[in-house]
Design a protein around this motif. Structure first.
Motif, PDB file in Angstrom:
ATOM      1  N   PRO A 460       1.269  -1.801  -0.482  1.00  0.00           N
ATOM      2  CA  PRO A 460       0.093   0.549  -0.121  1.00  0.00           C
ATOM      3  C   PRO A 460       0.768   1.166   0.253  1.00  0.00           C
ATOM      4  CG  PRO A 460      -0.462  -1.455   1.762  1.00  0.00           C
ATOM      5  CD  PRO A 460       0.366  -2.310   1.374  1.00  0.00           C
ATOM      6  N   ILE A 461       2.389   1.084   0.928  1.00  0.00           N
ATOM      7  CA  ILE A 461       2.760   1.935   0.589  1.00  0.00           C
ATOM      8  C   ILE A 461       3.553   2.976  -0.781  1.00  0.00           C
ATOM      9  CG2 ILE A 461       4.602   3.559   1.514  1.00  0.00           C
ATOM     10  CD1 ILE A 461       3.992   1.973   4.026  1.00  0.00           C
ATOM     11  N   LEU A 464       0.415   3.665  -2.659  1.00  0.00           N
ATOM     12  CA  LEU A 464       0.000   5.489  -2.408  1.00  0.00           C
ATOM     13  C   LEU A 464       0.877   5.870  -3.249  1.00  0.00           C
ATOM     14  CD1 LEU A 464      -1.581   5.458  -0.481  1.00  0.00           C
ATOM     15  CD2 LEU A 464       0.108   6.481   1.006  1.00  0.00           C
ATOM     16  N   ARG A 467       0.127   5.416  -7.208  1.00  0.00           N
ATOM     17  CA  ARG A 467      -1.175   6.260  -7.813  1.00  0.00           C
ATOM     18  C   ARG A 467      -1.240   7.337  -7.403  1.00  0.00           C
ATOM     19  NH1 ARG A 467      -5.069   3.481  -9.504  1.00  0.00           N
ATOM     20  NH2 ARG A 467      -5.936   4.411  -8.423  1.00  0.00           N
ATOM     21  N   ALA A 743      -2.460   9.503  11.929  1.00  0.00           N
ATOM     22  CA  ALA A 743      -2.996   8.691  12.960  1.00  0.00           C
ATOM     23  C   ALA A 743      -2.882   7.805  13.127  1.00  0.00           C
ATOM     24  CB  ALA A 743      -4.749   9.823  13.004  1.00  0.00           C
ATOM     25  N   ILE A 744      -2.929   6.850  11.190  1.00  0.00           N
ATOM     26  CA  ILE A 744      -2.661   5.986  11.231  1.00  0.00           C
ATOM     27  C   ILE A 744      -1.177   5.391  11.592  1.00  0.00           C
ATOM     28  CG2 ILE A 744      -2.341   3.981   9.912  1.00  0.00           C
ATOM     29  CD1 ILE A 744      -4.704   4.753   8.257  1.00  0.00           C
ATOM     30  N   GLY A 745      -0.293   5.821  12.024  1.00  0.00           N
ATOM     31  CA  GLY A 745       0.631   5.821  12.454  1.00  0.00           C
ATOM     32  C   GLY A 745       1.868   6.379  11.754  1.00  0.00           C
ATOM     33  N   GLN A 750       8.703   9.269   7.636  1.00  0.00           N
ATOM     34  CA  GLN A 750       7.347   8.702   6.565  1.00  0.00           C
ATOM     35  C   GLN A 750       6.509   9.267   6.026  1.00  0.00           C
ATOM     36  OE1 GLN A 750       6.027   5.587   8.907  1.00  0.00           O
ATOM     37  NE2 GLN A 750       7.069   4.143   8.141  1.00  0.00           N
TER      38      GLN A 750
ATOM     39  N   LEU C  98       4.891   6.387  17.093  1.00  0.00           N
ATOM     40  CA  LEU C  98       4.776   3.726  17.327  1.00  0.00           C
ATOM     41  C   LEU C  98       4.503   3.735  18.108  1.00  0.00           C
ATOM     42  CD1 LEU C  98       9.117   3.765  16.732  1.00  0.00           C
ATOM     43  CD2 LEU C  98       7.173   3.772  15.677  1.00  0.00           C
ATOM     44  N   ARG C 100       0.645   5.208  19.004  1.00  0.00           N
ATOM     45  CA  ARG C 100      -0.287   4.856  17.464  1.00  0.00           C
ATOM     46  C   ARG C 100      -0.210   3.949  16.757  1.00  0.00           C
ATOM     47  NH1 ARG C 100      -0.115  10.508  17.652  1.00  0.00           N
ATOM     48  NH2 ARG C 100       0.911  10.675  14.863  1.00  0.00           N
ATOM     49  N   ARG C 101       0.520   3.613  16.644  1.00  0.00           N
ATOM     50  CA  ARG C 101       0.807   2.600  15.228  1.00  0.00           C
ATOM     51  C   ARG C 101       0.621   1.118  15.258  1.00  0.00           C
ATOM     52  NH1 ARG C 101       6.495   2.285  11.951  1.00  0.00           N
ATOM     53  NH2 ARG C 101       5.514   4.566  11.167  1.00  0.00           N
ATOM     54  N   LEU C 117      -6.442   3.860  -2.374  1.00  0.00           N
ATOM     55  CA  LEU C 117      -6.210   2.504  -2.509  1.00  0.00           C
ATOM     56  C   LEU C 117      -7.786   1.744  -2.036  1.00  0.00           C
ATOM     57  CD1 LEU C 117      -3.621   3.221   0.840  1.00  0.00           C
ATOM     58  CD2 LEU C 117      -2.554   3.182  -1.922  1.00  0.00           C
ATOM     59  N   SER C 120      -8.790  -3.072   0.096  1.00  0.00           N
ATOM     60  CA  SER C 120      -7.216  -4.495   1.250  1.00  0.00           C
ATOM     61  C   SER C 120      -6.483  -3.652   1.528  1.00  0.00           C
ATOM     62  CB  SER C 120      -7.285  -5.551   0.341  1.00  0.00           C
ATOM     63  OG  SER C 120      -6.763  -4.720  -1.208  1.00  0.00           O
ATOM     64  N   GLU C 121      -5.810  -2.453   0.310  1.00  0.00           N
ATOM     65  CA  GLU C 121      -4.722  -1.903   0.896  1.00  0.00           C
ATOM     66  C   GLU C 121      -4.789  -0.902   1.747  1.00  0.00           C
ATOM     67  OE1 GLU C 121      -3.287  -1.518  -4.142  1.00  0.00           O
ATOM     68  OE2 GLU C 121      -4.467   0.028  -3.231  1.00  0.00           O
ATOM     69  N   LEU C 124      -3.940  -3.119   4.689  1.00  0.00           N
ATOM     70  CA  LEU C 124      -2.710  -3.378   4.378  1.00  0.00           C
ATOM     71  C   LEU C 124      -2.002  -2.379   4.932  1.00  0.00           C
ATOM     72  CD1 LEU C 124      -2.028  -5.300   1.062  1.00  0.00           C
ATOM     73  CD2 LEU C 124      -1.404  -5.645   3.320  1.00  0.00           C
ATOM     74  N   LEU C 125      -2.472  -0.943   4.817  1.00  0.00           N
ATOM     75  CA  LEU C 125      -1.475   0.119   5.558  1.00  0.00           C
ATOM     76  C   LEU C 125      -1.222  -0.016   6.419  1.00  0.00           C
ATOM     77  CD1 LEU C 125      -0.535   2.763   4.312  1.00  0.00           C
ATOM     78  CD2 LEU C 125      -2.765   3.826   5.138  1.00  0.00           C
ATOM     79  N   GLU C 128       1.469  -3.080   7.238  1.00  0.00           N
ATOM     80  CA  GLU C 128       2.394  -2.709   6.491  1.00  0.00           C
ATOM     81  C   GLU C 128       3.258  -2.357   7.430  1.00  0.00           C
ATOM     82  OE1 GLU C 128       2.829  -1.219   2.746  1.00  0.00           O
ATOM     83  OE2 GLU C 128       4.737  -1.603   1.909  1.00  0.00           O
ATOM     84  N   LEU C 129       2.641  -0.873   8.021  1.00  0.00           N
ATOM     85  CA  LEU C 129       3.775  -0.480   8.817  1.00  0.00           C
ATOM     86  C   LEU C 129       3.617  -0.302   9.815  1.00  0.00           C
ATOM     87  CD1 LEU C 129       0.886   3.478   8.803  1.00  0.00           C
ATOM     88  CD2 LEU C 129       3.353   2.905   8.390  1.00  0.00           C
ATOM     89  N   ARG C 171      -9.578  -1.390   9.224  1.00  0.00           N
ATOM     90  CA  ARG C 171      -8.548  -0.771   9.372  1.00  0.00           C
ATOM     91  C   ARG C 171      -7.983  -0.487  10.999  1.00  0.00           C
ATOM     92  NH1 ARG C 171      -7.440   4.492   6.595  1.00  0.00           N
ATOM     93  NH2 ARG C 171      -8.352   5.797   8.380  1.00  0.00           N
TER      94      ARG C 171
END
Lengths: 837, 389, 241
Positions: A460-461, A464, A467, A743-745, A750, C98, C100-101, C117, C120-121, C124-125, C128-129, C171
């Motif tokens: 995905p990254i 990202l 795309r 927020a996701i991290g 990054q 970190l 949060r992640r 995305l 599924s992506e 995945l995000l 992957e992180l 997610r």
């Protein structure tokens, strides 16, 4: 309602000051580059006209004789019997300054009484006292001359002193009656005298080199022409001006091409800025529509804001353009080898037309650019307007349309280029091709990055990053096109110069084969065949070639004739581009056939097998074109004729130069010394090492293209700055998405990396696209523009450097553009980004 | 490129020449009054030139030709013309010769010379009051300009006067044309040649060296065409020829002169000149001649006549005021009348600036036509003239 | 820097049920504009591991702000938040990120899926992180759990609001965080969908012992919570078990 709608729009502008600034800067840059380029171009054009006028003054015609000049009685007849009042005699010849290392000087004899009124008062020197006597001294004092300051300094003489010159093996003492100010070194290499002194010093009693005339109408021209004895011709000065124009044409063509390019880039910058503004407020438009704003109100809002940005941008752009123009004019002037041209060009003029063009582009262009997206946003159902995916679908449709349109433009450009023959048509075609190719850029980049994204499924990254280009085509499309145009220009021009330079060097190697060349350094200077015989018999000299350059006056200007006493072994120094090498040799050798250079063939539309007529001393003769050879030496072309034939037909045994070939095993240095000794004391005759000629020629070539290179860089820089702005605006528009990622991290680094990578991919896509586009541009410059401007052919050389440079520049611009957004995104608290619209 | 530079260089150099003999120069800076031009250069420069010190026998047609050892010399043609319908014109065509040096070593080139020629040509279109004037300069060499005898021909480029027969000046043809302004006149003399002053010796100041040789043809019948702005007019009228040569005309204390040539309708002709001193007074060496119907002439001294300026005209172009209306009194000849410029603006704003124009004689029982020449105005030595007429 | 992080990251699963996971004390948040508006005013409290806490209050009462502060998305004007005894304000941005992640999953009212995305992506995000392996299987499992099998390759804007929010739920949970912060996850949904999303959240959290903090203005969906905090004008009004 309308007030609120307008207010909403205005607030949206103030809300994001950086974006507003970028928008204004985008328009400003577009306007500036167009105005600046235009001003440079026009100033250069004006300067060229002026410097040409300075040369010919208001002179309309000139009378030339054969190699021996013309009798002075003709001048008197013109004045007293034909009543031609606007006429001035000129006699020029070479002398050598023994005291300054045999420095050659051209002694120019004029009639100071009639000359100035004829040429106009433009050249009145602002000198103080003392001239009252100069005219009288020039007229009365035998052997009196005016020396330019540089020559006087070199010789260490002041007004009142004397210099000793050698002419025809004899020594003459000349009195320096005045030293002319010459801060531009225009006069270097000249000494000026009354025509009486010139005749006496040069031993040409009774002769003139030419007569300059102003003839008001066709009647006067015919009257003068009818009065001329055979062998003497009246030549329109315009023909000479044309020749000069051609000499500087490379220069003007460069500027025109870059002006055009600037316009394309400017258009893209403005269009990018405005469409981006509308795209950003699509959601707002949807909401406004939902609460009942009419389409007209939406359009009014967008247009009023577009006008505001356009106005601000134009105001700054005009100022910036003027600054840019002044800088360019200065640059163009400084890099020009011709200093009076420099002076003229420094008289920088603001053409109303340029300003109008800038205003039109900046304000009207801004509003026009905003209309289609605004109209579209106001037309779709409000819900769809708020929907990003709908927008992107639109953008993809738009990209397909643009690509289709671009394809048509490409095709049209191709048709124009193939079907036409003129230079203007060539530029039109070039414009269409550039526009067409750039319109293909968005779709091509989207397809490219989509394809790349397919290579990394489930990442995905990476996706990202990849795309990003395709998925936000509404915002990236125009920026990609602008970047691609700029980079392709950088690549195209570099490849063109490389090709030209490569061919030029090959040509130098091939055509300069002798070990030494002996030539007169003065205009029309000649040496006797006795010198050739002396040199031929020197030990160490295997053989020599005899060469005579003569500018044959013709009704429409001059024909440069090159009479060459060539032996078969020298034939290989000619790169015969058309015609059979062997047959051409035989025809040339017979004297019935001539070779013509490519520019000559192109300008006169001549093919091998056709004939051309020359006015010889024995009357007009026709010659068969036996072959066409490559020659970069003269932009207006040359006719090569076998010297024995020339001697017979033109009754001229003199020589302009010799090529000296050494016998095997002879000692170069010793022969060189013997050659120097042989020419010692001959006015303006110099021995030159072939290697030094080559080096000098390449240096001159490079000098000619300094401006081109600088302009190329400038175009790149402006595009660079513009694109940086566009991409920056793009990234700043994504704060909400970036906050989610935080927020996701995503760490700050990054996130910064992501932004940088996205921008870099954009740059890479544009850079990759601009490689074929740049090569196409180079191809057109080499094979179409260059050919049509000069008739030169050249080999197309592609070296990796310019391509890498171009792509590197694209990526560099994109990366630079990412810096601020990355920094900003990283230091914004995610909670803040999440609240953003 | 070399060629280009050469031509450029040339243009710069010729600027020097331009500066020297420019036609219309900046009036404040560069104009020189005609009087100043004819004044002796500061004495030492005079050495070597032939001097006019007393009468000498004149011989014609030889003396119609040039006298190269004298510093200055002129051939002066002025006249009043009219078409058959009565449209009036005035014209002036003058040839000047200046020696730049008293002598010159022999030289190989025919272009070498010490003689400089200047010609002035003016047409006064009196009805619409339009004045056109031209100037040309040329060296007196290779046939570009000069004066010859047998037959007499004086020319500069294609401006010329040419005798129609080998041994007499008149009848002669007078031709000049520039920019659509031209004359082509046939001149015949109604009266014999008049030797001015003392048998042609015309003294201009107390110093006998400030003098000239001076003769005139005072009544020439002119017939031919005058062209103006593309139109060609058949014209006829009377003209006057003045011939003078000298090395020095004016003394240091003289500012200029006012000169009149008049053809009166009673058949008499009158030439008067008033030499103006720097203090504004008339010099006692002012003089004149009255020529009778049959050509008999009588010398007039300063005491015999008075010239009184009545009205001034101020040139807009140069700011100089010229007396264009005069009261003329010659008591011994019972002549008293006014002379009025037929149009005020007949100023030749050249580097050597002067006023020369057609005039009318207005008297109680007399009328006539003529030409008035005013020199030495507008220079620093001009006495205070009224600012406005 | 590594030590506390490691601790924060790893201690979670060993934590006994009921011990406080989050503690906040005297939490205040003021905005400069307009006129230093006070959003939160001295809130204190604890949230135990595995607890399902609902924060109710009217719009503008400060729910989102509290949630943002708890998740480290925003900095408090006063007071502090500590997770596992580690003060968030003492953590560097990288440590906070970190945290949060690895340990927090966010769900927003506006879904906030990454539009470029696929479904599924988007899932995945976070995997992957966090450098987690076997990602494809995990994604499939989670899509199955939220009932979105077959929509893997769809882009967010091709889904309905309810579907999008279920993707957002997946997610938030896919990388197995300890703490789920859900800010009005049902705000854009009708009652039926809202109930289903909350039920899903409740089920998923309880089955794996995750802590769920949900802000909402509607009490209808609050029934299943262990505890409910009510915020009014920036103050904690009541705490109901």
């Amino acid at each position: 309602m309308t007030q609120s709608v307008l207010r909403a729009g205005r607030r949206a502008l103030w809300r994001h000051p950086v974006q507003l600034l970028l928008a204004v800067a985008g328009v400003a840059l577009g306007v500036a580059v167009v105005i600046g380029m235009d001003l440079a171009n026009q100033s250069a054009g004006t300067a060229m006209r002026q410097s040409m006028e300075a040369v010919t003054g208001r002179i309309t015609h000139q009378i030339f004789g054969g190699p021996e000049g013309l009798p002075e009685a003709l001048y008197v007849k013109l004045r007293t019997r034909l009543g031609v009042q606007q006429a001035a005699p000129v006699l020029a010849g070479g002398v050598t300054l023994a005291a300054a290392g045999n420095r050659p000087l051209t002694l120019l004899g004029i009639d100071p009484i009639v000359d100035a009124p004829l040429r106009g008062a433009s050249a009145v020197p602002q000198q103080g006292e003392g001239e009252q006597g100069i005219l009288q001294d020039l007229l009365l004092d035998p052997g009196s001359v005016v020396l330019p300051a540089e020559e006087a300094q070199r010789l260490g003489v002041v007004a009142g002193g004397t210099v000793t010159v050698q002419v025809g093996g004899q020594q003459r003492r000349l009195h320096v009656v005045a030293v002319a100010e010459d801060s531009d070194h225009d006069l270097s290499g000249y000494a000026f005298a009354d025509i009486a002194t010139a005749q006496e010093v040069l031993g040409r009693i009774g002769r003139l080199s030419r007569i300059d005339l102003i003839l008001g109408n066709a009647d006067a021209v015919n009257r003068v022409r009818a009065a001329l004895p055979p062998g003497i011709v009246l030549v329109p000065a315009a023909a000479r001006a044309n020749a000069m124009q051609q000499m500087r044409a490379a220069f003007q063509i460069n500027l025109t091409a870059f002006s055009l390019l600037a316009l394309v880039i400017g258009l893209f910058l403005v269009f990018n800025t405005m469409s981006f503004m509308v795209v950003q407020r699509r959601r707002m438009i949807g909401i406004l529509r939902a609460v009942g704003a009419t389409r007209r109100q939406i359009l009014a809002q967008v247009l009023s804001d577009a006008a505001l940005i356009g106005l601000l941008g134009t105001a700054f752009g005009v100022l910036l353009g003027l600054v840019l123009g002044v800088g360019l004019v200065d640059l163009v002037g400084r890099s020009s080898t011709h200093s009076s041209f420099h002076e003229a060009i420094m008289r920088f003029q603001i053409e109303p037309f340029s300003l109008a063009k800038g205003f039109l582009l900046g304000i009207v262009g801004s509003m026009l650019a905003a209309v289609p997206p605004a109209f579209e946003a106001a037309t779709v159902p409000p819900r769809a307007a708020m929907d990003r995916s709908e927008l992107e679908r639109q953008a993809h449709r738009g990209a397909r349309w643009a690509a289709g349109f671009g394809g048509v433009a490409l095709l049209a450009g191709g048709v124009i280029l193939v079907a036409s023959s003129g230079l203007i048509a060539a530029f039109t075609g070039l414009f269409a091709v550039i526009l067409g190719a750039s319109l293909l850029a968005p779709l091509a980049s989207a397809r490219l990055t989509t394809a790349m994204a397919r290579l990394v499924p489930q990442r995905p990254i990476a996706r990202l990053v990849l795309r990003g280009v395709a998925a936000s085509l509404s915002r990236t499309g125009v920026a990609i096109a602008a970047l691609a145009v700029a980079i392709s220009a950088v690549i195209g021009v570099a490849v063109m110069i490389d090709s030209f330079r490569g061919s030029f060097i090959v040509w130098l190697q091939q055509s300069l084969r002798a070990d030494f060349y002996i030539a007169t350094t003065q205009e029309g200077g000649t040496v006797d065949d006795a010198l050739a015989k002396r040199i031929e018999s020197l030990p160490g000299v295997a053989y020599i070639t005899r060469s005579r350059h003569y500018r044959l006056p013709s009704a429409d200007g001059f024909t440069a004739i090159w009479a060459l006493g060539l032996e078969r072994r020298g034939w290989q120094s000619f790169d015969i581009r058309a015609g059979d090498r062997e047959a051409a040799w035989l025809a040339f050798r017979s004297g019935r056939g001539v070779l013509i250079s490519e520019p000559y063939a192109y300008k006169h539309g001549l093919q091998v097998g056709e004939t051309l007529a020359l006015r010889t001393a024995l009357g007009e003769r026709t010659f068969r074109v036996a072959g066409i050879f490559r020659d970069y030496g003269s932009p207006y072309g040359v006719v090569l004729i076998y010297r024995p034939a020339y001697q017979r037909l033109f009754a001229d045994d003199r020589l302009s130069g010799l090529g000296v070939y050494l016998s095997a095993g002879s000692e170069r240095g010793a022969v060189h010394q013997r050659l120097e000794a042989a020419v010692a004391g001959l006015a303006g005759v110099r021995v030159r090492d072939t290697q030094s000629i080559r080096e000098h020629s390449v240096a001159v070539f490079d000098q000619e293209f300094v401006i081109t290179s600088v302009l190329r860089l400038l175009a790149a820089m402006v595009a660079f700055v513009g694109v940086v702005g566009a991409l920056m605006a793009l990234q700043l528009d994504r704060s909400r998405e970036l906050a989610v990622l935080r927020a996701i991290g995503f760490t700050r680094i990054q996130l910064g990396g992501l932004i940088t990578a996205q921008s870099g991919v954009l740059g890479l896509a544009a850079g990759l696209f601009s490689v074929p586009m740049g090569l196409l541009l180079a191809w057109l410059l080499v094979f179409v523009i260059n050919h049509r401007a000069f008739g030169w052919s050249m080999e197309f050389t592609i070296s990796p450097m310019p391509l890498l440079e171009g792509v590197g520049l694209a990526i560099g611009a994109a990366l630079l553009a990412a810096l601020y957004p990355a920094w900003r995104a990283a230091r914004t608290l995610p909670a803040r980004g999440l609240r953003e619209e | 490129m070399r060629y280009l530079l050469a031509a450029l260089a040339l243009a710069v150099l010729v600027g020097i020449g331009w500066w020297l003999i420019a036609d219309t120069a900046d009036p404040d800076q560069q104009s020189v009054t005609k009087a100043a031009a004819f004044r002796a250069p500061e004495d030492d420069d005079m050495a070597g030139y032939a001097k006019v010190t007393g009468p000498r026998p004149m011989q014609f047609p030889e003396d119609h030709g040039a006298h190269p050892d004298y510093r200055i010399e002129w051939w002066y043609f002025t006249g009043n013309l009219a078409t058959a319908q009565g449209r009036p014109f005035g014209f002036e065509l003058t040839f000047f010769r200046f020696a730049m040096a008293p002598s010159m070593p022999p030289r190989a080139s025919d272009w070498a010379t010490r003689q400089m020629w200047v010609a002035n040509f003016a047409v006064s279109d009196i009805k619409p009051e339009r004045f056109r004037f031209f100037k040309r300069s040329q060296r007196g060499a290779v046939g570009l300009a000069g004066a010859q005898t047998h037959p007499v021909r004086v020319w500069l480029d294609d401006w010329q006067v040419r005798a129609q027969s080998v041994d007499s000046l008149f009848p002669a043809r007078l031709q000049a044309e520039q920019e659509g302004v031209g004359i082509d006149l046939h001149l015949s003399s109604a009266k014999p040649l008049v030797l001015q002053g003392d048998a042609g010796y015309s003294r201009k100041s107390a110093d006998p060296g400030n003098a000239s040789y001076y003769y005139s043809y005072t009544r020439l019948q002119a017939q031919g065409t005058l062209s103006l702005e593309g139109e060609s007019y058949p014209v006829s009228g009377t003209a006057w020829m003045d011939r003078e040569w000298s090395s020095s005309v004016l003394a240091a204390d003289q500012a200029g002169w006012d000169w009149l040539s008049l053809q009166l309708d009673d058949g008499r002709d009158l030439m008067l000149y008033r030499l103006r001193r720097r203090d504004g007074s008339a010099d006692p060496h002012s003089a004149g001649t009255v020529i009778g119907k049959r050509g008999e002439s009588q010398h007039l001294t300063a005491a015999d006549f008075t010239l009184t300026p009545l009205r001034y005209w101020r040139s807009e172009a140069t700011g100089v005021s010229y007396p264009v209306t005069w009261r003329v009194q010659v008591p011994s000849q019972h002549l008293e009348f006014d002379v009025e410029a037929r149009m005020p603006n007949q100023e030749l704003d050249l580097r050597v600036r002067y006023w020369e124009g057609a005039v009318s004689v207005v008297g109680e029982n007399i009328s006539g036509r003529g030409y008035l020449e005013l020199t030495g105005y507008g220079s620093e030595d001009q006495p205070g003239a009224p600012a406005d007429g | 820097m590594a030590a506390p992080l490691a601790e924060v990251g790893r201690a979670a699963s060993r934590r006994p049920c009921g011990a406080p996971l989050i503690e906040f004390r005297d939490l205040g948040k003021r905005y400069e504009f307009p006129q230093g508006r006070v959003v939160l005013d001295g809130l204190s409290g604890t949230i135990g591991a595995g607890e399902f806490l609902i924060i109710v209050g009217r719009s503008g009462s400060g729910k989102s702000t509290l949630l943002n502060l708890l998740g480290g998305l925003d900095r408090p004007s006063s007071g502090c938040v500590s997770v596992d005894g580690h003060s968030l304000s003492a953590l560097s941005d990288r440590e906070l990120t970190l945290l949060r992640r690895r340990r927090i999953g966010f769900i927003f009212q506006a879904y906030n899926l990454i539009s470029t995305l696929t479904v599924s992506e988007n899932l995945l995000l976070p995997l992957e992180l966090n450098g987690l392996t076997g990602a494809a299987d995990t994604v499939r499992r989670w899509l199955d759990r939220v009932g979105l099998v077959g929509l893997e390759e769809a882009y967010p804007d091709q889904l309905s609001g309810g579907e999008q929010q279920r993707v957002a739920v997946a997610r938030a949970l896919v990388h197995e965080p300890d703490l789920i912060l859900a800010d009005e996850p049902t705000g854009n949904l009708d009652l039926d969908h809202a109930t289903r999303v909350v039920a899903l959240l409740d089920e998923l959290c309880r089955s794996s012992g995750k802590t769920l903090v949900m802000a909402t203005h509607s009490r209808e969906v609050a029934g299943k919570a262990d505890r409910m905090l009510t915020i009014h004008e920036g103050r904690l009004l009541e705490v109901r078990e």
